[in-house]
Write a protein that holds these residues in place. Sequence first.
Motif, PDB file in Angstrom:
ATOM      1  N   ARG A 199      61.771   6.789  10.348  1.00  0.00           N
ATOM      2  CA  ARG A 199      61.575   7.298  11.848  1.00  0.00           C
ATOM      3  C   ARG A 199      62.199   8.942  11.633  1.00  0.00           C
ATOM      4  N   LEU A 200      63.262   8.908  10.758  1.00  0.00           N
ATOM      5  CA  LEU A 200      64.015  10.197  10.474  1.00  0.00           C
ATOM      6  C   LEU A 200      63.217  11.213   9.752  1.00  0.00           C
ATOM      7  N   SER A 201      61.892  10.792   9.040  1.00  0.00           N
ATOM      8  CA  SER A 201      61.047  11.596   8.211  1.00  0.00           C
ATOM      9  C   SER A 201      59.865  11.933   9.038  1.00  0.00           C
ATOM     10  N   ASP A 202      59.577  11.058  10.314  1.00  0.00           N
ATOM     11  CA  ASP A 202      58.469  11.329  10.927  1.00  0.00           C
ATOM     12  C   ASP A 202      57.938  12.762  11.218  1.00  0.00           C
ATOM     13  N   GLY A 203      59.261  13.436  11.692  1.00  0.00           N
ATOM     14  CA  GLY A 203      58.960  14.840  11.965  1.00  0.00           C
ATOM     15  C   GLY A 203      58.655  15.524  10.662  1.00  0.00           C
ATOM     16  N   CYS A 204      58.936  15.614   9.571  1.00  0.00           N
ATOM     17  CA  CYS A 204      58.722  16.260   8.433  1.00  0.00           C
ATOM     18  C   CYS A 204      57.385  15.791   7.852  1.00  0.00           C
ATOM     19  N   ASN A 205      56.756  14.477   8.131  1.00  0.00           N
ATOM     20  CA  ASN A 205      55.430  14.065   7.610  1.00  0.00           C
ATOM     21  C   ASN A 205      54.535  14.349   8.536  1.00  0.00           C
ATOM     22  N   LEU A 206      54.863  14.541   9.701  1.00  0.00           N
ATOM     23  CA  LEU A 206      53.827  15.095  10.846  1.00  0.00           C
ATOM     24  C   LEU A 206      53.585  16.587  10.505  1.00  0.00           C
ATOM     25  N   LEU A 207      54.716  17.173  10.343  1.00  0.00           N
ATOM     26  CA  LEU A 207      54.569  18.857  10.098  1.00  0.00           C
ATOM     27  C   LEU A 207      53.584  19.136   8.770  1.00  0.00           C
ATOM     28  N   ILE A 208      53.805  18.406   7.690  1.00  0.00           N
ATOM     29  CA  ILE A 208      53.007  18.186   6.441  1.00  0.00           C
ATOM     30  C   ILE A 208      51.547  18.169   6.898  1.00  0.00           C
ATOM     31  N   ARG A 209      51.505  16.998   7.658  1.00  0.00           N
ATOM     32  CA  ARG A 209      49.908  16.710   8.147  1.00  0.00           C
ATOM     33  C   ARG A 209      49.126  17.868   9.051  1.00  0.00           C
ATOM     34  N   GLN A 210      50.297  18.708   9.814  1.00  0.00           N
ATOM     35  CA  GLN A 210      49.493  19.727  10.458  1.00  0.00           C
ATOM     36  C   GLN A 210      49.672  21.040   9.638  1.00  0.00           C
ATOM     37  N   GLY A 211      49.996  21.051   8.418  1.00  0.00           N
ATOM     38  CA  GLY A 211      49.690  22.309   7.634  1.00  0.00           C
ATOM     39  C   GLY A 211      50.925  22.854   7.122  1.00  0.00           C
ATOM     40  N   ALA A 212      52.214  22.402   7.344  1.00  0.00           N
ATOM     41  CA  ALA A 212      53.351  22.901   6.476  1.00  0.00           C
ATOM     42  C   ALA A 212      53.119  22.622   5.157  1.00  0.00           C
ATOM     43  N   GLY A 213      53.853  23.479   4.562  1.00  0.00           N
ATOM     44  CA  GLY A 213      53.938  23.548   3.062  1.00  0.00           C
ATOM     45  C   GLY A 213      54.808  22.358   2.766  1.00  0.00           C
ATOM     46  N   ILE A 214      54.417  21.441   1.649  1.00  0.00           N
ATOM     47  CA  ILE A 214      55.261  20.370   1.197  1.00  0.00           C
ATOM     48  C   ILE A 214      55.940  20.834  -0.096  1.00  0.00           C
ATOM     49  N   VAL A 215      57.072  20.383  -0.179  1.00  0.00           N
ATOM     50  CA  VAL A 215      57.981  20.909  -1.134  1.00  0.00           C
ATOM     51  C   VAL A 215      58.731  19.542  -1.949  1.00  0.00           C
TER      52      VAL A 215
END
Length: 389
Positions: free
Chosen positions: A267-283
């Motif tokens: 659950r602590l990674s939900d935000g990051c994974n959603l951001l990536i799904r919405q187009g944030a850069g993945i590093v």
Amino acid sequence: MKSKQNEQEKQYQLWLHNLPGIGDRTIGRLLCLFGSAQGVYEADDKKLEQVIKKEEIRKEIRRFSAGWDLKGAYERLKECGIMFLTYDDMAYPDRLRKLKYPPYGLYYLGSLPRQDQVAAAIIGARECSEYGRYMAESFAGRLSGAGVAVISGMARGIDGIAQQAAVNKGGATFAVLGSGVDVCYPASNRKLYDEILMSGGGILSVFPPGSKPQKRFFPERNRIVAGLSDLLLVVEARQKSGTWITVDMALEQGKNVYAVPGRLTDRLSDGCNLLIRQGAGIVLSPEDLLQEIRVLRNRQGSGGIGKSGDEKVFQGEIRENEPEKGLLSCLDFVPRRADEILELMLKKEEKTEISEVLAGLTRLCVEGLAKQEGGYYSSLACAEGDNMF
């Protein structure tokens, strides 16, 4: 050396920024009408009414001004080592000046971020996991060592961990507070607060000294964190958290947002994974982000991302490390912690460090060659009985 006239205007500017019941936009309208802070101070009630319509606010301003010691307040500020800037000052950060509504006043202890140095905001969950801690230390330490200034809010969790890693690397880090610069919040980060100042960094706030942290202050604090940065990295965050406020503000400011991926069940990674799904850069590693910085710098040229006076970030400092090469030989079906894997690699005379091990492990997990459970890692190949060696 400042002229006497400038010193006097600074006293009036400090008074203006401390006025109760008015914000930056009202201050802007007052300055447009009266030309200077001193002009506002000397304006009578009838003239003030042109901008401040509510009589109760004008009455409060008169009461406040009657008890305000113009010279004494400014001298006490200087005695505490606190610097005060307005957007009329040359030293006022250009990054903030470019905001749609730049804050009128800025207080700071220590130093300000250099305009010619790339700055990255690193933010995330307060109640972070061990994985989040490792990632924050890895990214912040590597970026700081490469000459990138680390900006954050000195909060518990990812923010403070990232800034501590930057301090440990001897790099510059700058904390933006949701309180006065003389109020360390949270108190548990007092050691970090002191180390930031001793290491050449800075403590900044748009709230007057003595201001206690308030919930309503933190959105503005987050806006300044984003404003002082060239890009934003989210290390770990829930879907519903204060981190999203900073992300939204960074996007509104036209900043690139990046996220560190995590397990789908965490659950602590939900935000990051959603951001990536919405187009944030993945590093997947600090090197990925340094490469992105180089691309942004080349694309935007001198008018965009900060020009680094020390070119460490862009001239040979981005190393092509591939820790997974030796990592796989240190993984089997028995889960191991990252520090245990590092110890095994060092015994095999593989020259590496914990940040590189963690970055490599993340890539192996993404590629489906390894799996993570809590803070432990194991080889999927071994678990499936596939002999890769």
